[in-house]
Design a protein around this motif. Sequence first.
Motif, mmCIF file in Angstrom:
data_model
loop_
_atom_site.group_PDB
_atom_site.id
_atom_site.type_symbol
_atom_site.label_atom_id
_atom_site.label_comp_id
_atom_site.label_asym_id
_atom_site.label_seq_id
_atom_site.Cartn_x
_atom_site.Cartn_y
_atom_site.Cartn_z
ATOM 1 N N ASP A 122 44.239 -45.758 13.218
ATOM 2 C CA ASP A 122 43.931 -46.067 11.832
ATOM 3 C C ASP A 122 44.537 -47.408 11.418
ATOM 4 O OD1 ASP A 122 42.815 -45.589 9.361
ATOM 5 O OD2 ASP A 122 44.466 -44.354 8.637
ATOM 6 N N VAL A 123 44.197 -47.834 10.207
ATOM 7 C CA VAL A 123 44.813 -49.013 9.612
ATOM 8 C C VAL A 123 46.324 -48.745 9.526
ATOM 9 C CG1 VAL A 123 44.912 -50.471 7.573
ATOM 10 C CG2 VAL A 123 42.716 -49.468 8.288
ATOM 11 N N PRO A 124 47.160 -49.691 9.965
ATOM 12 C CA PRO A 124 48.600 -49.423 10.113
ATOM 13 C C PRO A 124 49.397 -49.535 8.802
ATOM 14 C CG PRO A 124 48.152 -51.640 10.856
ATOM 15 C CD PRO A 124 46.816 -51.039 10.499
ATOM 16 N N PHE A 125 49.045 -48.762 7.810
ATOM 17 C CA PHE A 125 49.813 -48.767 6.566
ATOM 18 C C PHE A 125 50.883 -47.674 6.629
ATOM 19 C CE2 PHE A 125 46.092 -46.081 6.003
ATOM 20 C CZ PHE A 125 46.636 -44.899 5.513
ATOM 21 N N LEU A 126 51.974 -47.868 5.935
ATOM 22 C CA LEU A 126 53.099 -46.922 5.892
ATOM 23 C C LEU A 126 53.421 -46.353 7.279
ATOM 24 C CD1 LEU A 126 52.051 -44.913 2.689
ATOM 25 C CD2 LEU A 126 53.746 -46.757 2.822
ATOM 26 N N ARG A 192 41.122 -46.728 2.960
ATOM 27 C CA ARG A 192 41.228 -47.156 4.361
ATOM 28 C C ARG A 192 40.320 -48.358 4.613
ATOM 29 N NH1 ARG A 192 42.573 -41.692 5.251
ATOM 30 N NH2 ARG A 192 44.306 -41.553 6.722
ATOM 31 N N LEU A 193 39.828 -48.909 3.516
ATOM 32 C CA LEU A 193 38.904 -50.034 3.631
ATOM 33 C C LEU A 193 39.613 -51.321 3.987
ATOM 34 C CD1 LEU A 193 35.961 -51.001 3.211
ATOM 35 C CD2 LEU A 193 36.583 -51.489 0.825
ATOM 36 N N GLU A 194 40.784 -51.538 3.384
ATOM 37 C CA GLU A 194 41.467 -52.804 3.598
ATOM 38 C C GLU A 194 42.966 -52.658 3.396
ATOM 39 O OE1 GLU A 194 41.690 -55.446 5.218
ATOM 40 O OE2 GLU A 194 40.046 -56.578 4.308
ATOM 41 N N LEU A 195 43.717 -53.411 4.207
ATOM 42 C CA LEU A 195 45.171 -53.509 4.073
ATOM 43 C C LEU A 195 45.521 -54.987 4.037
ATOM 44 C CD1 LEU A 195 47.956 -52.102 3.994
ATOM 45 C CD2 LEU A 195 48.006 -52.276 6.499
ATOM 46 N N LEU A 196 46.061 -55.423 2.910
ATOM 47 C CA LEU A 196 46.355 -56.841 2.717
ATOM 48 C C LEU A 196 47.840 -57.009 2.412
ATOM 49 C CD1 LEU A 196 43.591 -56.196 0.603
ATOM 50 C CD2 LEU A 196 43.261 -58.522 1.476
ATOM 51 N N ASP A 209 42.859 -57.015 10.627
ATOM 52 C CA ASP A 209 41.571 -57.152 11.301
ATOM 53 C C ASP A 209 41.460 -56.021 12.317
ATOM 54 O OD1 ASP A 209 39.451 -57.879 13.069
ATOM 55 O OD2 ASP A 209 39.616 -59.953 12.353
ATOM 56 N N ALA A 210 40.544 -55.080 12.050
ATOM 57 C CA ALA A 210 40.415 -53.899 12.907
ATOM 58 C C ALA A 210 39.940 -54.266 14.307
ATOM 59 C CB ALA A 210 39.449 -52.898 12.282
ATOM 60 N N ASP A 211 39.131 -55.309 14.425
ATOM 61 C CA ASP A 211 38.633 -55.701 15.742
ATOM 62 C C ASP A 211 39.741 -56.342 16.578
ATOM 63 O OD1 ASP A 211 36.060 -54.790 15.166
ATOM 64 O OD2 ASP A 211 35.513 -56.708 14.230
ATOM 65 N N LYS A 212 40.527 -57.193 15.957
ATOM 66 C CA LYS A 212 41.599 -57.881 16.679
ATOM 67 C C LYS A 212 42.876 -57.041 16.756
ATOM 68 C CE LYS A 212 39.980 -62.505 15.385
ATOM 69 N NZ LYS A 212 40.297 -63.787 14.701
#
Length: 250
Positions: A122-126, A192-196, A209-212
């Motif tokens: 997943d997006v690496p938040f928290l 889960r759309l974006e983490l800035l 960047d989910a791809d990178k």
Amino acid sequence: MKCVKPLLLATAIATTFAAGANELNTVIDKSSAINESASKSQAKIDSITDSMQSRLNKFKTLNKEIDGLTVYNAQLTKQINNQIEEMAAINASMDQVSVIERQITPLMLRMITGLEQFVALDVPFLPKERAERLDSLKKLMERADVTSSEKFRRVLEAYQVEMDYGRTIEAYTSLLPVNGQEREVDFLRIGRLELLYVTKDGSHAGSWDADKKQFVELPESNISQINKGLRIARKQLAPDMLTLPVHAAE
């Protein structure tokens, strides 16, 4: 000789009168006795009548109590029959407890493994908070003093927390390597759309960047929108439209 007859007649009359008086007294005495006896008999009859009335009232009262007890016993019989059926069902369920517990434990372990894999992809938040939650679940599964139902509840709770991340906006502060230097930054998570992120001094900003599988730096033109999003997430600003780049995970 002529004087004797009237005397005899008077004597006879007196004798007859005395006899009649005696008979009358006898009749009166007998009548009094009869009246007294009748009075006693009436008293006995009244006493018997009162006794019978009292017994009749008691009989009616007992009949009412019997009717009430009959209805009560019928109700108790229904309740007892229902309890017997319930006990039979409980006994049958208890027989299956060990089987269910043997099945639920592997299921929970698979659910934890699946959740761990999901978080890793997943997006690496928290990251710290989510890793600690998974570690807590693993330790919980090893404890013998916690029931299977409580373990299952905690696993479902962790899934619910992860589901909630997908429909919320959040701002938090953490450390992040920026241009080779670890810096304190403000993160903005939009579902889960974006983490800035934006650095505290506002000099750098970036997004995941989910791809990178890494954060990429964004132009300074995005910083104001990120700061606006941070204020919205912290409820310092009313919800509003944001213009931000999107790198959604597949």
